[in-house]
Design a protein around this motif. Structure first.
Motif: not given
Length: 143
Positions: A29-32, A56-58, A62-67, A87-92
């Motif tokens: 998952v590409r994120y900004c 994201l570290k958590l 818990y998943t097979e995802l790599s950020f 970017c596919e995700l932004t955490p906040m």
């Protein structure tokens, strides 16, 4: 302030599914992030740091995802890359009607208190209704 994990619309984030077995790349998952929003998140020396980094570290555990961080030099640039699907995700992020047009929002996982700041030269505001006649500053890209 609403802070939530946000996913870009799947039509931008993922290719059409096929019948083949998922590859390792399917879990990347590409994120900004906002590169200057500590303590929530920042990019320091090319590395993502702050509360959202910890989340994201958590999730990685818990998943097979790599950020994979897509480095940006400004919050405006991060928003543009989210809109473009780079970017596919932004955490906040604060949810707005405009952002609802190109992002899917998760449930809220962090809801910190909001504070009002003012200069020492002004009197202390004891109630928000006093501010009706005051001019307030708001950054264009921040809610």
């Amino acid at each position: 302030m609403l802070v939530s994990l946000n996913l870009i619309s799947p039509t931008f984030a993922f290719a059409e599914a096929d019948n083949s077995a998922p590859s390792k790349d399917d879990y990347v998952v590409r994120y900004c992030v906002d590169p200057d929003w500590l303590p929530y998140e920042a990019i320091i020396d090319g590395r993502h740091t702050g509360i959202s980094s910890d989340y994201l570290k958590l999730l990685t555990g818990y998943t097979e995802l790599s950020f994979v961080l897509v480095p940006t030099s400004s919050w405006r640039q991060s928003l543009e890359l989210l809109q473009q699907g780079k970017c596919e995700l932004t955490p906040m992020l604060n949810q707005t009607l405009k952002r609802d047009e190109y992002l899917l929002f998760s449930d809220i996982f962090l809801n910190p208190p909001m504070y009002l700041s003012h200069s020492k030269a002004n009197h202390f505001y004891k109630a928000l209704n006093i501010l009706v006649s005051e001019r307030l500053l708001s950054l264009k890209t921040i809610v």
